[in-house]
Structures are given as structure tokens and as C-alpha cells.
Scaffold this active site. Structure first.
Site, PDB file in Angstrom:
ATOM      1  N   CYS A  83      72.108  14.707  21.679  1.00 55.23           N
ATOM      2  CA  CYS A  83      73.213  14.337  20.668  1.00 55.23           C
ATOM      3  C   CYS A  83      74.140  13.549  21.603  1.00 55.23           C
ATOM      4  O   CYS A  83      74.581  14.156  22.545  1.00 55.23           O
ATOM      5  CB  CYS A  83      73.937  15.561  20.192  1.00 55.23           C
ATOM      6  SG  CYS A  83      75.332  15.505  19.303  1.00 55.23           S
ATOM      7  N   CYS A 196      73.536   7.488  17.397  1.00 54.70           N
ATOM      8  CA  CYS A 196      73.194   8.796  17.008  1.00 54.70           C
ATOM      9  C   CYS A 196      71.938   9.428  16.609  1.00 54.70           C
ATOM     10  O   CYS A 196      71.018   8.631  16.116  1.00 54.70           O
ATOM     11  CB  CYS A 196      74.325   8.866  15.738  1.00 54.70           C
ATOM     12  SG  CYS A 196      74.034  10.648  14.661  1.00 54.70           S
TER      13      CYS A 196
HETATM   14  N1  DGL Z   1      72.837  13.538  16.219  1.00 54.40           N
HETATM   15  C1  DGL Z   1      74.296  13.574  16.597  1.00 54.40           C
HETATM   16  C2  DGL Z   1      74.703  12.370  17.638  1.00 54.40           C
HETATM   17  O1  DGL Z   1      73.713  11.922  18.142  1.00 54.40           O
HETATM   18  C3  DGL Z   1      75.163  13.526  15.393  1.00 54.40           C
HETATM   19  C4  DGL Z   1      76.340  14.180  15.532  1.00 54.40           C
HETATM   20  C5  DGL Z   1      77.195  14.692  14.356  1.00 54.40           C
HETATM   21  O2  DGL Z   1      76.699  15.801  14.113  1.00 54.40           O
HETATM   22  O3  DGL Z   1      78.063  14.291  13.946  1.00 54.40           O
HETATM   23  O4  DGL Z   1      75.847  11.858  17.472  1.00 54.40           O
END
Ligand code: DGL
Length: 280
Positions: A83, A196
Site C-alpha cells: 500500500c 496506488c
Molecule cells: N492500495 C492503497 C495504496 O496503494 C490504497 C489506499 C487507500 O485505501 O486509500 O495507496
């Protein structure tokens, strides 16, 4: 710093934990599975608390440390913070709390974006929280200084929620992507870093917009592969890679709905691991 390179077979049997605020974990997991097929993997999707993008750093640190404790109780030998938002807000706290644990984070692929860019302008799609983080700003400034490539950034507010719901190509999601991606393309970017881990699941939709809206070829950068290489390197350094011809196991955990994560695994990765629903 010195690490033992003598393989420790018992320690190597331990699983690797991979976590994200939600199904973004799956876009990194698939690369780890491809590179390290014999590793046992625990995939933790914190969908009950997604999105992280609008949360404070303190809240993200608290979630990250709680998830790490949950995975450490299952004896993990390494953790992948799959993440960008949690890496930016919490990886330092995690490393401080667990100095002996292998910790691999993920950050937007600005370096490859600069390498591939011919126009000298790269694009970055990420959460507002990632783009505002001092970690991201330092990375961007460093790459721009070293390469001369500048970056157009776009916070994709609301996109994680759509991907969590499995709405990858609904009219609302496509309209949202058009709103976010078109200004970057019209600004001259010829590379787009997916900052993301949810976004690789809408890469085909981004490519379709790029074909329509850009006069130049566009390279899209997903850092999942680089993360799996870094994980392999660190496991090798410590003699912790599992060498087995039989494939490793996979177990999934969610703080959201079990049915929703089972559906995500089947729709996004064509897999059906055991999914455990745990209290948020
Ligand atoms: N997959 C997360 C990232 O890489 C998403 C973050 C979120 O939940 O806003 O930033």
C-alpha cells in the site's frame, strides 16, 4: 551490516505477510506468487477500514502496527506493505517497532517513469495522502533533480472505493478515470506511474483513455514486480527463501466481507483461497 546467508530451512518455512487497505494487496500478491511460487503467503485486506487515503497519519500507523501484530502472531518472516499510502505514512514506525523483521514497502514508480519518458513529463496517480506525504515529495524532487523529468500528479479521490466494490468499468468509474487521467495526458505526460496498488486493476481502462486522448505512446508503470524482486533479494540475503518444488499455500484475511474478498480473488486473480473474516 551482516546477514547470515546460510539457509535456515525451519525459518524459511514461515509465511510472508502482505497487506493493504483492501484488494490492492492482490495486485502485489500476484507478482510475489509469480516470482516466489513456493512461499507460503498470508494476504491481509483491511477492507473494513478502506480507504486509507482520507485517514490521518496516526490512524494509518495504528492500523499498520495492528495488522503487523496480527501477522507476526502467525509467525511471518517478512511483511510487504502493499500500500503506497501506508508505506508513506507508517513504514518508518513499522521498521522502528520491528527492527529485525524484513519489511518491504511500495512507492510510486517515479524512477522507471523518468527512465521511460521521452517527453520529459511523467504523470502520477495516487491517493491524496500519498501525494501530500513528505516521503513522496522527497522522491519526486530527487528524481526531477537527477533526471530533469517533471511530474504531473493527480489525487484520485473515490477511485479506491469503486475498485473495492468491483466496479472496474462501470460508467461512473470510467467517467472518474477520464476526469483524472485526461489532464495529465493533455499536459504532455507520456508515462503514468500507478501510485496506488488498487489502480493496476483499472489499467486497461486507463490505456483506453490514453489511446484516445494522447498523441504519443503512453507507458504505464505498476511497481508490483519491483516489489517482488526486492522481497526476493532480502529473503536471499538472510537465507530465508523457501526452496520447495511444491507450491506454497495462500490464506487470506479481511476486516470487510468474506464474500466480497472471495469474489475479488476469483474475478481479479482467478483464485479461490480460504478467506477468513476477522473483526475490524
Ligand atoms: N492500495 C492503497 C495504496 O496503494 C490504497 C489506499 C487507500 O485505501 O486509500 O495507496
Amino acid at each position: 551490516m551482516s546477514f547470515s546467508t546460510t539457509p535456515d530451512q525451519d525459518a524459511a518455512e514461515a509465511p510472508i505477510g502482505i497487506f493493504d487497505s483492501g484488494v490492492g494487496a492482490l495486485s502485489v500478491l500476484r507478482h510475489v506468487q509469480a516470482r516466489l511460487p513456493s512461499e507460503h503467503l498470508l494476504c491481509f485486506c483491511d477492507s473494513g477500514h478502506a480507504p486509507y487515503g482520507g485517514k490521518s497519519d496516526a490512524q494509518i500507523v495504528a492500523r499498520t502496527l495492528a495488522i503487523a501484530d496480527f501477522l507476526l502472531a502467525k509467525n511471518i518472516k517478512a511483511i510487504v506493505v502493499a500500500c503506497n499510502t501506508a508505506t508513506a505514512a507508517a513504514i518508518e514506525a513499522l521498521r522502528q517497532q520491528h527492527p529485525d523483521l524484513i519489511v518491504v514497502g511500495v512507492e510510486p514508480g517515479l524512477k522507471p517513469a523518468a527512465v521511460f519518458s521521452k517527453s520529459g513529463i511523467g504523470g502520477v496517480l495516487a491517493t491524496a495522502s500519498t501525494l501530500a506525504s513528505s516521503r513522496f515529495i522527497a522522491l519526486r524532487d530527487q528524481i526531477t533533480e537527477a533526471t530533469g523529468v517533471s511530474f504531473l500528479t493527480q489525487a484520485c479521490v473515490g477511485l479506491v472505493e469503486k475498485i473495492e466494490k468491483g466496479e472496474l468499468s462501470s460508467p461512473e468509474t470510467v467517467a472518474m478515470l477520464e476526469r483524472y487521467v485526461t489532464p495529465i495526458l493533455h499536459g504532455g505526460a507520456d508515462t503514468i506511474a500507478l501510485g496506488c496498488t488498487h489502480y493496476p486493476f483499472v489499467q486497461p481502462q486507463i490505456e483506453a483513455i490514453a489511446r484516445r486522448e494522447s498523441t504519443q505512446p503512453i507507458t504505464i508503470i505498476d511497481t508490483g514486480e519491483a516489489v517482488s524482486r526486492q522481497l526476493e533479494r532480502l529473503l536471499q540475503q538472510r537465507g530465508l527463501q523457501r526452496f520447495e518444488t511444491r507450491p506454497g499455500s495462500l490464506q487470506a484475511f479481511t476486516t470487510g466481507s468474506k464474500a466480497q474478498l472471495e469474489h475479488a480473488f476469483s474475478a481479479l486473480l482467478q483464485q479461490s483461497p480460504t478467506v477468513n473474516e476477522i473483526l475490524p
